[in-house]
Design an enzyme around this catalytic site. Structure first.
Site, mmCIF file in Angstrom:
data_model
loop_
_atom_site.group_PDB
_atom_site.id
_atom_site.type_symbol
_atom_site.label_atom_id
_atom_site.label_comp_id
_atom_site.label_asym_id
_atom_site.label_seq_id
_atom_site.Cartn_x
_atom_site.Cartn_y
_atom_site.Cartn_z
ATOM 1 N N ASN A 28 9.913 4.725 4.091
ATOM 2 C CA ASN A 28 9.529 3.914 5.234
ATOM 3 C C ASN A 28 10.753 3.244 5.844
ATOM 4 O O ASN A 28 11.791 3.140 5.210
ATOM 5 C CB ASN A 28 8.545 2.825 4.797
ATOM 6 C CG ASN A 28 7.113 3.324 4.775
ATOM 7 O OD1 ASN A 28 6.547 3.633 5.816
ATOM 8 N ND2 ASN A 28 6.541 3.427 3.576
ATOM 9 N N ARG B 78 0.843 -1.203 0.000
ATOM 10 C CA ARG B 78 0.000 0.000 0.000
ATOM 11 C C ARG B 78 0.881 1.257 0.000
ATOM 12 O O ARG B 78 0.988 1.956 -1.004
ATOM 13 C CB ARG B 78 -0.938 -0.009 1.218
ATOM 14 C CG ARG B 78 -2.088 0.991 1.120
ATOM 15 C CD ARG B 78 -1.749 2.411 1.530
ATOM 16 N NE ARG B 78 -1.202 2.500 2.884
ATOM 17 C CZ ARG B 78 -0.671 3.610 3.374
ATOM 18 N NH1 ARG B 78 -0.604 4.712 2.639
ATOM 19 N NH2 ARG B 78 -0.181 3.620 4.593
ATOM 20 N N ASP B 79 1.536 1.519 1.100
ATOM 21 C CA ASP B 79 2.293 2.761 1.249
ATOM 22 C C ASP B 79 3.405 2.849 0.207
ATOM 23 O O ASP B 79 3.713 3.926 -0.315
ATOM 24 C CB ASP B 79 2.888 2.808 2.669
ATOM 25 C CG ASP B 79 3.400 4.179 3.063
ATOM 26 O OD1 ASP B 79 3.495 5.059 2.197
ATOM 27 O OD2 ASP B 79 3.729 4.364 4.239
ATOM 28 N N CYS C 3 7.888 8.872 2.928
ATOM 29 C CA CYS C 3 8.009 10.279 2.580
ATOM 30 C C CYS C 3 9.452 10.496 2.165
ATOM 31 O O CYS C 3 10.236 11.091 2.879
ATOM 32 C CB CYS C 3 7.639 11.102 3.818
ATOM 33 S SG CYS C 3 7.568 12.877 3.567
#
Lengths: 312, 312
Positions: A253, A17-18, A244
């Site tokens: 991450n 996901r991320d 980010c």
């Protein structure tokens, strides 16, 4: 519910996901399923498999329902997904997720910039999600993922009081878990200890996971602090994808591979076979050609002392 | 002695030694002095300025005496150097160092492979260094830098008992400080807490600095653990140069810039101006063209919350 009595720390893999929503390319579904299978095969117990958002907004996530269906066939895997709103929750529930995470930005300017919603509007959305869950999907867990809790690039300082106030609102609405996310990589270990201690004191067992970004290289240092105050669920992504990633050459991450090394070398059981975990990168490399993957362990290896801490 | 009552943690910059001896190119002396001046100007209080070894072995270190002389002109700077033996100590003392570090490998196979000396031989060498210091250079500090204390690529596990035994021998010989180094990047936070606690219990104020390598990405996580048990001197190198860089794209030493961020964001004063520190990289880039420099802070910046921890 998880059956995790045989591990000390639950690593929640957020790469599908991320990670995948942060890259421009869309990883083919067949490679995603192979990757997710490999991750589960390596021992990961929880995978955030995608995000239930409109495909025109995030085409990388268009196959979320298919991936949930696939994840549910994998033994021992707890399948979670991100949902931004009630409509997403409905779709995720229908797809068969076992848990959803609703992101809630404690910084209201960030919330407005990101999803154009005030706190009041987000709270109403979560209220609706909980009502739907309670009525039709009572076995699905709902987590409120509080973001920007360690500070915000727009608001700057985010006071701990505001974090706790919103966490209590979420608990009052009936979420099963409130996690805290360092969305912009501002957290430091002192702050991590203070905020997670307070969360636990105020929310008890509803206090949830830690989601750190490695924007300033402080990810694993913050994990050590979180462990100190009893956090037992930690998010990470294979190869550090997503997050980010401000710094060129820097993972966004925290890297699952390096996190597993940290925890296992401290004698904390994760249930993960680190060699099989590293091997799972193969699918990610195939699925995202040219995309850089991070992590020290895949290159350096675990060394001769791995698992030594248990015997100290 | 240091006059460091106004800081909480002393960062000992080892880049000019540990960093520059690890790269093939030799940085021109004029650029080294400019770099060292910039580091001191940024607030670094202690710099390991070079290694006193034969120039034919390490031509990168041939100007160590010149650099010591330069360092001694910089206000507030404590000038240290590495010396492998009595001959090196003599040269370092003559050059005017304020402290020397003698590396002592707790893994005897590592010691034999690295400097062809048994423990007994190393102990005799340190005994000679201390005698020389006591007789002619009584104001110069001597540190025993115990290496491979968290494990060794040759020996594997290095028992804590062996570390403490050798630390006590060194203290008995009269060294001022015994530091512990994770030469091959095997340390984990649990082990760090245990070993530094024990060192402090056994040696009191002679217990010294922590030197972590970032080979497996665990450097700052180990710093958090060291801080927990009262370590107040931590080695690092600008840009992460040197150390034991096994992984491509991975720094060997912990990165001074990221360490300053960690400590200051926790509210621990280092005396270092992080902007001036980052600016000092310029000299290193000029001096080692093409050599990769690491660190997150130089790219990501400190963000809006820096120094926030003090007010939490």
């Amino acid at each position: 519910m998880h059956d995790n009595h045989d591990i000390d720390i639950l690593i929640s893999e957020v790469g599908p996901r991320d990670g995948l929503q942060s890259v421009k390319a869309t990883m083919p579904t067949a490679l995603k399923t192979a990757w997710i299978s490999a991750l589960a095969g390596a021992g990961l117990r929880e995978i955030e498999i995608g995000s239930f958002v409109p495909a025109k907004l995030l085409p990388q996530m268009a196959d979320a329902a298919q991936l949930v269906a696939h994840g549910r066939t994998l033994p021992g895997l707890f399948v979670t997904a991100l949902v931004p709103n009630l409509k997403g929750a409905q779709a995720a529930f229908e797809a068969g997720v076992q848990k959803i995470t609703v992101p809630v930005s404690v910084s209201e300017p960030h919330s407005l910039a990101n999803i154009r919603k005030t706190h009041a509007q987000v709270i109403e959305e979560v209220r609706g999600v909980i009502a739907l869950r309670n009525q039709h999907y009572p076995h699905v867990q709902v987590e409120a993922g509080l973001s920007t809790v360690f500070g915000c690039t727009i608001q700057g300082v985010v006071p701990a009081d505001e974090v706790i106030r919103l966490a209590l609102v979420m608990a009052g609405l009936g979420v099963d878990e409130v996690g805290l996310a360092d969305t912009v990589g501002y957290a430091n270990p002192t702050q991590v200890r203070q905020l997670f201690s307070r969360l636990r004191n105020e929310l008890g067992t509803v206090a949830g996971s830690a989601h750190f970004h490695n924007t300033r290289g402080q990810g694993l240092a913050n994990v050590v602090a979180a462990l100190d105050v009893g956090v037992t669920t930690i998010d990470a992504s294979q190869g550090g994808i997503g997050g980010c990633p401000y710094a060129p050459g820097a993972s966004g991450n925290i890297v699952t591979e390096d996190l597993v090394y940290l925890l296992e070398s401290m004698g904390l059981r994760t249930g993960i076979d680190i060699d099989r975990l590293v091997a799972a990168r193969e699918w990610l490399q195939q699925g995202l050609p040219g995309e850089p993957l991070y992590g020290f362990i895949p290159d350096a290896g675990v060394g001769k002392n791995f698992h030594y801490a248990k015997d100290l």
